[in-house]
Design an enzyme around this catalytic site. Structure first.
Site, PDB file in Angstrom:
ATOM      1  CB  SER A  31      -0.939   0.012   1.214  1.00  0.00           C
ATOM      2  OG  SER A  31      -0.191  -0.081   2.412  1.00  0.00           O
ATOM      3  CG  ASP A  40      -6.100   0.058   0.291  1.00  0.00           C
ATOM      4  OD1 ASP A  40      -5.937  -0.836   1.143  1.00  0.00           O
ATOM      5  OD2 ASP A  40      -6.775   1.084   0.496  1.00  0.00           O
ATOM      6  NE  ARG A  85      -1.883  -9.609  10.557  1.00  0.00           N
ATOM      7  CZ  ARG A  85      -0.703 -10.198  10.464  1.00  0.00           C
ATOM      8  NH1 ARG A  85      -0.608 -11.416   9.990  1.00  0.00           N
ATOM      9  NH2 ARG A  85       0.398  -9.559  10.849  1.00  0.00           N
ATOM     10  CE  LYS A 117     -15.247 -11.195  -6.326  1.00  0.00           C
ATOM     11  NZ  LYS A 117     -16.148 -10.222  -5.647  1.00  0.00           N
ATOM     12  CB  SER A 164      -1.767 -19.577   8.729  1.00  0.00           C
ATOM     13  OG  SER A 164      -2.305 -19.852  10.005  1.00  0.00           O
ATOM     14  CB  THR A 220       9.628  -9.549  10.144  1.00  0.00           C
ATOM     15  OG1 THR A 220       8.406  -9.597  10.909  1.00  0.00           O
ATOM     16  CG2 THR A 220       9.911 -10.911   9.535  1.00  0.00           C
TER      17      THR A 220
END
Length: 240
Positions: free
Chosen positions: A37, A61, A109, A118, A134, A181
């Protein structure tokens, strides 16, 4: 199967796990698109990865369906989607979590992954795949993790359903353990002591690196006989 010459989109590919996946995919000869984003981070990631191979950056986004649709329309036909987008973990007792906070966490998430799958489906070439993300709290929640635990659990259920819904496109997920991270910078007050403490509890005696966990994603991109699976790479955290 090799991803050499394949086109790979990594949503969330400008930092952490996603950036490491993008780099390793590019080094294996894939044409990589990194998307997130923040336009400046997209540009920085693309420049950083240029030495690894063919990499371009596109802003998206992940909370906006029109933006996600536009990303896939712009890229066109491709072979693999990796979804690693996500913000700092929401760690609060459920009695202190507002509905707005919980919904916002699901937005990127879970719903981002849902919408990416989709709109990717129509553009994925034969033999293509999707790898979602996950987390260890999906099966080993702790106090204060009701939101991330339910979100990651939903992603794993989505993975299994999509493997049937989108077949023969392969859909899998990675369940990372604690990975070193930037995510932890916004999750806990003192990240380094926290990570050091976790490392001491693990059989491997260290928390994971983005480069280590990226290999799990690459395995799923390359393995044409895996679908509907959740691959765990947690340093043995499930055992302790």
């Amino acid at each position: 199967m090799s991803i050499n010459g394949k086109r790979v989109i990594v949503i969330g590919g400008t930092s952490g796990i996603g950036l490491a996946v993008a780099e390793q995919a590019a080094k294996q000869g894939a044409e990589v698109v990194v998307a997130s984003s923040d336009q400046s981070r997209v540009e920085e990631a693309a420049a950083k990865l240029a030495a690894a191979g063919q990499v371009r950056g596109i802003r998206v986004d992940a909370t906006d369906e029109a933006s996600i649709r536009s990303l896939f329309d712009e890229v066109g036909a491709f072979d693999h989607l990796v979804y690693t987008a996500g913000e700092a973990l929401l760690l609060k007792p459920i009695t202190e979590v507002s509905a707005e906070e919980a919904k916002a966490f699901f937005e990127r998430r879970y719903w981002g992954a849902f919408l990416a799958a989709k709109h990717a489906a129509a553009h994925l070439r034969p033999g293509g795949s999707i790898v979602l993300t996950s987390g260890g709290v999906a099966t080993r929640p702790a106090p204060g993790t009701s939101v991330p635990a339910s979100t990651t659990g939903a992603v794993e259920s989505l993975t299994r359903a999509l493997a049937l819904d989108l077949a023969p496109i392969r859909v899998n997920a990675v369940r990372p353990g604690v990975i070193r991270t930037e995510l932890w910078d916004g999750t806990v007050p003192e990240p380094q002591p926290f990570l050091d403490a976790v490392a001491g509890t693990l059989p491997v005696q260290h928390v994971g690196t983005p480069e280590e966990i990226a290999q799990t994603y690459l395995y799923l991109l390359n393995n044409t006989y895996s679908t509907g699976t959740v691959v765990v790479a947690d340093g043995g955290q499930a055992l302790v």
